[in-house]
Design a protein around this motif. Structure first.
Motif, PDB file in Angstrom:
ATOM      1  N   ASP A  40       0.888  -1.101  -0.207  1.00  0.00           N
ATOM      2  CA  ASP A  40       0.041   0.168   0.115  1.00  0.00           C
ATOM      3  C   ASP A  40       0.924   1.293   0.086  1.00  0.00           C
ATOM      4  N   GLY A  41       0.145   2.338  -0.200  1.00  0.00           N
ATOM      5  CA  GLY A  41       0.811   3.767   0.047  1.00  0.00           C
ATOM      6  C   GLY A  41       1.358   4.228  -1.559  1.00  0.00           C
ATOM      7  N   LYS A  42       1.893   5.208  -1.337  1.00  0.00           N
ATOM      8  CA  LYS A  42       2.605   5.994  -2.417  1.00  0.00           C
ATOM      9  C   LYS A  42       3.641   5.189  -3.330  1.00  0.00           C
ATOM     10  N   SER A  43       4.412   4.389  -2.444  1.00  0.00           N
ATOM     11  CA  SER A  43       5.444   4.067  -3.110  1.00  0.00           C
ATOM     12  C   SER A  43       5.486   2.117  -2.870  1.00  0.00           C
ATOM     13  N   PRO A  44       4.516   1.488  -3.512  1.00  0.00           N
ATOM     14  CA  PRO A  44       4.683  -0.066  -3.160  1.00  0.00           C
ATOM     15  C   PRO A  44       5.806  -0.527  -3.688  1.00  0.00           C
ATOM     16  N   GLY A  45       6.265  -1.850  -3.113  1.00  0.00           N
ATOM     17  CA  GLY A  45       7.607  -2.128  -3.182  1.00  0.00           C
ATOM     18  C   GLY A  45       8.079  -3.258  -2.362  1.00  0.00           C
ATOM     19  N   VAL A  46       9.532  -3.422  -2.352  1.00  0.00           N
ATOM     20  CA  VAL A  46      10.109  -4.209  -1.327  1.00  0.00           C
ATOM     21  C   VAL A  46      11.097  -3.408  -0.730  1.00  0.00           C
ATOM     22  N   SER A  47      11.154  -3.460   0.807  1.00  0.00           N
ATOM     23  CA  SER A  47      11.993  -2.716   1.482  1.00  0.00           C
ATOM     24  C   SER A  47      13.150  -3.720   2.000  1.00  0.00           C
ATOM     25  N   ILE A  48      14.401  -3.538   1.727  1.00  0.00           N
ATOM     26  CA  ILE A  48      15.577  -4.749   1.993  1.00  0.00           C
ATOM     27  C   ILE A  48      16.552  -3.918   2.816  1.00  0.00           C
ATOM     28  N   TRP A  49      16.749  -4.694   3.947  1.00  0.00           N
ATOM     29  CA  TRP A  49      17.666  -3.918   4.709  1.00  0.00           C
ATOM     30  C   TRP A  49      19.047  -4.644   4.546  1.00  0.00           C
ATOM     31  N   LEU A  50      20.185  -3.906   4.312  1.00  0.00           N
ATOM     32  CA  LEU A  50      21.451  -4.811   3.763  1.00  0.00           C
ATOM     33  C   LEU A  50      22.726  -4.325   4.854  1.00  0.00           C
ATOM     34  N   GLU A  51      23.546  -5.474   4.965  1.00  0.00           N
ATOM     35  CA  GLU A  51      24.707  -5.170   5.455  1.00  0.00           C
ATOM     36  C   GLU A  51      25.862  -5.159   4.545  1.00  0.00           C
ATOM     37  N   HIS A  52      26.274  -3.920   4.373  1.00  0.00           N
ATOM     38  CA  HIS A  52      27.450  -3.702   3.497  1.00  0.00           C
ATOM     39  C   HIS A  52      28.872  -3.990   4.302  1.00  0.00           C
ATOM     40  N   PRO A  53      29.787  -4.639   3.380  1.00  0.00           N
ATOM     41  CA  PRO A  53      31.134  -5.020   4.205  1.00  0.00           C
ATOM     42  C   PRO A  53      32.035  -3.720   3.782  1.00  0.00           C
ATOM     43  N   SER A  54      33.148  -3.663   4.522  1.00  0.00           N
ATOM     44  CA  SER A  54      34.204  -2.731   4.424  1.00  0.00           C
ATOM     45  C   SER A  54      34.537  -2.796   2.916  1.00  0.00           C
ATOM     46  N   LEU A  55      35.252  -2.118   2.326  1.00  0.00           N
ATOM     47  CA  LEU A  55      35.949  -2.160   0.847  1.00  0.00           C
ATOM     48  C   LEU A  55      37.496  -1.883   0.917  1.00  0.00           C
ATOM     49  N   PRO A  56      38.010  -2.344  -0.093  1.00  0.00           N
ATOM     50  CA  PRO A  56      39.342  -1.929  -0.246  1.00  0.00           C
ATOM     51  C   PRO A  56      39.608  -0.512  -0.256  1.00  0.00           C
ATOM     52  N   SER A  57      38.764  -0.005  -0.768  1.00  0.00           N
ATOM     53  CA  SER A  57      38.787   1.667  -1.042  1.00  0.00           C
ATOM     54  C   SER A  57      38.821   2.412   0.225  1.00  0.00           C
ATOM     55  N   GLY A  58      38.600   1.742   1.403  1.00  0.00           N
ATOM     56  CA  GLY A  58      38.772   2.363   2.808  1.00  0.00           C
ATOM     57  C   GLY A  58      37.312   2.760   3.439  1.00  0.00           C
ATOM     58  N   ARG A  59      36.185   2.620   2.432  1.00  0.00           N
ATOM     59  CA  ARG A  59      34.850   2.762   3.030  1.00  0.00           C
ATOM     60  C   ARG A  59      34.564   1.730   3.763  1.00  0.00           C
ATOM     61  N   ARG A  60      34.065   2.182   5.278  1.00  0.00           N
ATOM     62  CA  ARG A  60      33.758   1.267   6.213  1.00  0.00           C
ATOM     63  C   ARG A  60      32.533   0.489   6.018  1.00  0.00           C
ATOM     64  N   ALA A  61      32.534  -0.543   6.858  1.00  0.00           N
ATOM     65  CA  ALA A  61      31.263  -1.668   6.791  1.00  0.00           C
ATOM     66  C   ALA A  61      30.058  -0.732   7.210  1.00  0.00           C
ATOM     67  N   ARG A  62      28.829  -0.895   6.733  1.00  0.00           N
ATOM     68  CA  ARG A  62      27.433  -0.202   7.105  1.00  0.00           C
ATOM     69  C   ARG A  62      26.486  -0.906   6.867  1.00  0.00           C
ATOM     70  N   GLY A  63      25.152  -0.376   7.525  1.00  0.00           N
ATOM     71  CA  GLY A  63      24.031  -1.021   7.067  1.00  0.00           C
ATOM     72  C   GLY A  63      23.289   0.075   6.228  1.00  0.00           C
ATOM     73  N   GLY A  64      22.353  -0.583   5.385  1.00  0.00           N
ATOM     74  CA  GLY A  64      21.669   0.254   4.717  1.00  0.00           C
ATOM     75  C   GLY A  64      20.356  -0.207   4.267  1.00  0.00           C
ATOM     76  N   LEU A  65      19.443   0.739   3.723  1.00  0.00           N
ATOM     77  CA  LEU A  65      18.152   0.161   3.089  1.00  0.00           C
ATOM     78  C   LEU A  65      17.882   0.549   1.663  1.00  0.00           C
ATOM     79  N   ALA A  66      17.179  -0.349   1.050  1.00  0.00           N
ATOM     80  CA  ALA A  66      16.657  -0.195  -0.337  1.00  0.00           C
ATOM     81  C   ALA A  66      15.365  -0.391  -0.411  1.00  0.00           C
ATOM     82  N   HIS A  67      14.626   0.620  -0.929  1.00  0.00           N
ATOM     83  CA  HIS A  67      13.178   0.427  -1.264  1.00  0.00           C
ATOM     84  C   HIS A  67      13.123   0.320  -2.583  1.00  0.00           C
ATOM     85  N   VAL A  68      12.574  -0.799  -3.330  1.00  0.00           N
ATOM     86  CA  VAL A  68      12.612  -1.018  -4.663  1.00  0.00           C
ATOM     87  C   VAL A  68      11.333  -1.564  -5.545  1.00  0.00           C
TER      88      VAL A  68
END
Length: 80
Positions: A40-68
């Motif tokens: 329901d609502g203005k944006s039907p779809g799927v919300s997916i909570w993700l756990e992203h690892p750290s990357l060799p580029s120096g970006r730290r591990a983090r959580g994230g949410l994607a609504h698609v």
């Protein structure tokens, strides 16, 4: 294996999807930690909570949410 977001179920929690980080150019596996359908609502779809690892580029591990959209495709990744 490719899968549409609308076909994801609670059985996919704990599995990994392929993510491309355009800033660093890395492709990596992010773990799905929660999946919630929103019919329901203005944006039907799927919300997916993700756990992203750290990357060799120096970006730290983090959580994230994607609504698609339900038809958004993901590549499931076997990390074993």
């Amino acid at each position: 294996m490719r899968i549409k977001a609308g076909d994801l179920t609670q059985e996919h929690v704990g599995k990994f999807v392929s993510i491309h980080d355009p800033e660093s150019g890395y492709v990596y596996a992010a773990k799905m930690i929660r999946i919630e359908r929103r019919e329901d609502g203005k944006s039907p779809g799927v919300s997916i909570w993700l756990e992203h690892p750290s990357l060799p580029s120096g970006r730290r591990a983090r959580g994230g949410l994607a609504h698609v959209r339900f038809d958004q495709e993901f590549e499931l990744v076997d990390t074993t």
